[in-house]
Scaffold this motif. Sequence first.
Motif, short mmCIF file in Angstrom:
data_model
loop_
_atom_site.label_atom_id
_atom_site.label_comp_id
_atom_site.label_asym_id
_atom_site.label_seq_id
_atom_site.Cartn_x
_atom_site.Cartn_y
_atom_site.Cartn_z
N ASN A 88 -6.64 4.13 -2.05
CA ASN A 88 -5.53 3.47 -1.35
C ASN A 88 -5.65 3.66 0.17
O ASN A 88 -5.39 2.74 0.94
CB ASN A 88 -4.19 4.00 -1.87
CG ASN A 88 -3.03 3.16 -1.42
OD1 ASN A 88 -3.05 1.95 -1.52
ND2 ASN A 88 -2.00 3.82 -0.91
N GLN A 100 1.08 4.13 -2.85
CA GLN A 100 0.89 5.53 -2.50
C GLN A 100 2.02 6.38 -3.08
O GLN A 100 1.77 7.45 -3.65
CB GLN A 100 0.83 5.69 -0.98
CG GLN A 100 0.65 7.11 -0.52
CD GLN A 100 0.59 7.21 1.00
OE1 GLN A 100 0.38 6.22 1.69
NE2 GLN A 100 0.78 8.39 1.52
N LEU A 110 -5.47 8.14 -4.37
CA LEU A 110 -4.99 8.23 -2.98
C LEU A 110 -6.10 7.90 -1.99
O LEU A 110 -5.86 7.24 -0.98
CB LEU A 110 -4.42 9.62 -2.71
CG LEU A 110 -3.06 9.92 -3.33
CD1 LEU A 110 -2.69 11.39 -3.15
CD2 LEU A 110 -1.98 9.02 -2.75
N SER A 126 0.82 -1.21 0.00
CA SER A 126 0.00 0.00 0.00
C SER A 126 0.86 1.26 0.00
O SER A 126 0.56 2.24 -0.70
CB SER A 126 -0.92 -0.02 1.22
OG SER A 126 -1.75 1.10 1.22
N TYR A 127 1.94 1.24 0.75
CA TYR A 127 2.85 2.39 0.80
C TYR A 127 3.54 2.61 -0.55
O TYR A 127 3.67 3.73 -1.03
CB TYR A 127 3.89 2.21 1.90
CG TYR A 127 4.88 3.34 1.98
CD1 TYR A 127 4.51 4.58 2.48
CD2 TYR A 127 6.18 3.18 1.50
CE1 TYR A 127 5.42 5.63 2.53
CE2 TYR A 127 7.09 4.22 1.55
CZ TYR A 127 6.71 5.44 2.06
OH TYR A 127 7.59 6.48 2.10
#
Length: 192
Positions: free
Chosen positions: A87, A46, A84, A42-43
């Motif tokens: 996410n 992002q 964003l 996920s990071y």
Amino acid sequence: MNMALVMGSMQITNRLDLEDTKTKQIILGCYVSAQLLVLAISYIIQRSIQSKKDTTVLKYMDQPKPMSGEQPKLITTTNMAYDLEQNAQAQKQAMIGLGLMVFLHFQFGVIRPLVVQSILPVKNALQSKFAQVHLFGKPAEGDLRRPWKADNPFAALTGAQEEQSEAAEKAAIKKAEKAAEKAGKSESKKDL
């Protein structure tokens, strides 16, 4: 596919000695590692979204929650902001799932669901639409076109209805834009 993974992981847990402390620690370690992997994915997604800085305008009708009685609202945003937001929702769901499983494990000694939850979240994170676009570089076309809708297991049976719903959504967007335009004009007349 999810059902096959669940059934397979249940078969694995049936063969494990779940009373053994070492086995419990291994399962818990796998679960925590899987959750950290999901958060890392996920990071990375992002960071990818932020680096692309896609400011293409995105308009869609936000469907209210069922039984709320609210009308759909026109949402105007950018692809970057939308991605964003999607996410962030996935991160929030991962954290809620992590908290719930940790509570169940330490409060009630639940072990079996940890095996399933060590596999499914990673699979879901890698198969998510924003991961397909931002992690694997697939173009945002067809099924990956924004706004992303939740996968419908019966979509193959109702393909024609999906095309009709896209046309209906485009018409609803135009109608909402015209209504907002009229409201803006009437406000400016009142100000004069």
